[in-house]
Design an enzyme around this catalytic site. Structure first.
Site, short mmCIF file in Angstrom:
data_model
loop_
_atom_site.label_atom_id
_atom_site.label_comp_id
_atom_site.label_asym_id
_atom_site.label_seq_id
_atom_site.Cartn_x
_atom_site.Cartn_y
_atom_site.Cartn_z
N PRO A 75 41.68 36.25 38.63
CA PRO A 75 43.00 36.24 39.47
C PRO A 75 43.59 34.84 39.93
CG PRO A 75 41.48 37.81 40.16
CD PRO A 75 40.74 36.81 39.25
N THR A 107 46.94 32.56 35.85
CA THR A 107 47.92 32.28 36.43
C THR A 107 47.34 31.32 37.69
OG1 THR A 107 49.14 33.59 35.42
CG2 THR A 107 50.17 32.19 37.08
N LYS A 186 54.55 29.14 32.62
CA LYS A 186 54.37 30.18 33.33
C LYS A 186 55.11 30.46 34.51
CE LYS A 186 52.13 34.21 33.98
NZ LYS A 186 52.73 35.28 33.59
N LYS A 261 51.29 35.50 45.03
CA LYS A 261 50.79 34.47 44.38
C LYS A 261 51.69 33.62 43.50
CE LYS A 261 47.86 35.03 40.94
NZ LYS A 261 48.03 34.28 39.62
P1 NAD Z 1 42.77 41.79 37.81
O1 NAD Z 1 42.46 41.53 39.38
O2 NAD Z 1 43.02 42.94 37.30
O3 NAD Z 1 41.44 41.22 37.07
C1 NAD Z 1 40.71 40.14 37.46
C2 NAD Z 1 39.32 40.20 36.74
O4 NAD Z 1 38.45 39.09 37.15
C3 NAD Z 1 38.62 41.30 37.63
O5 NAD Z 1 37.77 42.21 36.68
C4 NAD Z 1 37.51 40.58 38.46
O6 NAD Z 1 36.37 41.33 38.68
C5 NAD Z 1 37.41 39.32 37.68
N1 NAD Z 1 36.81 37.98 38.41
C6 NAD Z 1 37.06 37.71 39.49
N2 NAD Z 1 36.29 36.65 39.76
C7 NAD Z 1 35.39 36.31 38.83
C8 NAD Z 1 34.63 35.63 38.53
N3 NAD Z 1 34.05 34.43 39.37
N4 NAD Z 1 33.76 35.80 37.30
C9 NAD Z 1 34.13 36.64 36.49
N5 NAD Z 1 35.08 37.47 36.72
C10 NAD Z 1 35.71 37.55 37.68
O7 NAD Z 1 43.92 40.79 37.33
P2 NAD Z 1 44.69 40.68 36.29
O8 NAD Z 1 46.04 41.62 36.30
O9 NAD Z 1 44.09 40.99 34.89
O10 NAD Z 1 45.35 39.23 36.23
C11 NAD Z 1 44.30 38.04 35.99
C12 NAD Z 1 45.15 37.02 35.92
O11 NAD Z 1 46.08 36.88 34.97
C13 NAD Z 1 45.89 36.60 36.96
O12 NAD Z 1 46.03 35.16 37.26
C14 NAD Z 1 47.12 37.13 36.91
O13 NAD Z 1 48.16 36.42 37.59
C15 NAD Z 1 47.49 36.69 35.37
N6 NAD Z 1 48.46 37.72 34.56
C16 NAD Z 1 48.70 39.09 35.08
C17 NAD Z 1 49.23 39.84 34.25
C18 NAD Z 1 49.49 41.22 34.62
O14 NAD Z 1 50.57 42.05 34.08
N7 NAD Z 1 48.47 41.86 35.16
C19 NAD Z 1 50.31 39.18 33.44
C20 NAD Z 1 50.17 37.87 32.91
C21 NAD Z 1 49.29 37.13 33.78
#
Ligand code: NAD
Length: 313
Positions: A75, A107, A186, A261
């Site tokens: 995240p 991000t 981004k 965020k």
């Molecule tokens: P999410 O919260 O669904 O998933 C994040 C994952 O990271 C979780 O499974 C969590 O357990 C894991 N995690 C957290 N800390 C960790 C660590 N120290 N070691 C290993 N795993 C860890 O978030 P998401 O929606 O998958 O988003 C992830 C990133 O991608 C964010 O920065 C978000 O802004 C970006 N993003 C998301 C989207 C979207 O549509 N969801 C699109 C583009 C970019």
């Protein structure tokens, strides 16, 4: 491609990216993977449709020890710091990262990303760290059609191998010039898409409250000056974009909390370089307030439409 690839963070975006990766590389390859949440590791093992061998690891460091290239998708900056810099379990704690390629697709703030890049260069001079955030949402991640914005020059010697790996998860791969500029691209994108979503929510709500069929407005916006792709394929009004989270009770998708965020990151980045913003603070406040509303918390960001007063239950 090397036969040992790593993946860290199997959340809403990471899991479908991991699934694409592990189902498109040969059965003789191994994907070493890790998430802090045990259920996410189980899901990775059971539901990914992998062709490659899967190796659930007990830390980011173990993933780094075993992989020649790895992708992280967590995240926020603090999580990226934990993944790479944790003294015991972090990627950079691995004994030998010579020649390895580390890609962070989260991000996050540019300061953390630059710090991880600098620490990588200091502690493992022969390893290479890149920021490569993505756009395209969870639907794009499932289809394998996301866009990668890499913080490197077009002349970077690692670009061919980066493209080979990232093209298993996405269709469009751009180089943005140098370290942290993938994140800059981004921020521009997410500032625009979240602002446009809010504008669509306001005007579709207005049209509906005025007695207009929103489908007519959606159609008109294909050819007029207010035209935007979000109105077509990610409309915040339920039912107008069948594949969008708005048509699935706003299940994320891209959580509303992540807009806070990302717009916050964009505002801070603009302040650092003296780029003036007129709308940013208002947009940010609107999403923050909506994120604290029981009807919206934890849902996809398109739920802003509900906060604006549409989709009344
Ligand atoms: P999410 O919260 O669904 O998933 C994040 C994952 O990271 C979780 O499974 C969590 O357990 C894991 N995690 C957290 N800390 C960790 C660590 N120290 N070691 C290993 N795993 C860890 O978030 P998401 O929606 O998958 O988003 C992830 C990133 O991608 C964010 O920065 C978000 O802004 C970006 N993003 C998301 C989207 C979207 O549509 N969801 C699109 C583009 C970019």
């Amino acid at each position: 491609l090397p036969s040992h690839i790593g993946f860290i963070g199997l959340g809403n975006m990471g899991f479908p990216m991991f699934s694409n990766l592990s189902s498109k590389i040969p059965a003789t390859s191994t994907v070493h993977f890790y998430d802090v949440v045990p259920e996410s590791i189980q899901r990775g093992l059971k539901e990914s449709g992998a062709v490659a061998q899967l190796d659930p690891c007990s830390s980011a460091r173990e993933v780094a020890e075993k992989s020649e290239m790895l992708v992280s998708m967590v995240p926020e900056g603090k999580h990226v710091s934990a993944v790479y810099l944790d003294p015991k379990d972090g990627v950079l704690g691995a004994t030998d990262l010579s020649g390895k390629i580390l890609i962070d697709s989260s991000t996050i703030d540019t300061a953390t990303s630059l710090q991880v890049g600098e620490e990588t260069a200091k502690r493992h001079p022969r390893a290479h760290f890149f920021d490569a955030p993505v756009s395209g949402g969870t639907a794009g991640a499932k289809k394998g059609s996301i866009t990668f914005m890499i913080g490197c020059a077009e002349s970077d010697p690692h670009l061919p191998i980066l493209k080979l790996l990232l093209s298993l998860m996405g269709h469009n791969i751009y180089t943005c010039g140098g370290p942290s500029l993938g994140l800059t691209a981004k921020f521009c994108n997410n500032y625009l898409s979240s602002s446009i979503t809010l504008l669509n929510a306001e005007m579709f709500n207005f049209a509906i409250k005025s007695g207009m069929d929103p489908r007519i407005l959606q159609d008109i916006l294909k050819t007029t000056t207010g035209c935007n792709r979000n109105a077509q394929w990610a409309n915040p009004v339920p039912g107008l974009s069948p594949d969008a989270p708005s048509s699935k009770n706003y299940a994320p998708g891209f959580k509303i909390e992540y807009v806070k965020k990302d717009i916050g990151l964009a505002i801070a980045a603009c302040e650092r370089v003296g780029a003036k913003l007129a709308l940013g603070p208002t947009t940010w406040n609107t999403y923050v307030e909506a994120g604290q509303d029981d009807r919206c918390a934890g849902k996809d960001s398109k739920v802003i439409y509900r906060w604006i007063g549409g989709d009344e239950e």
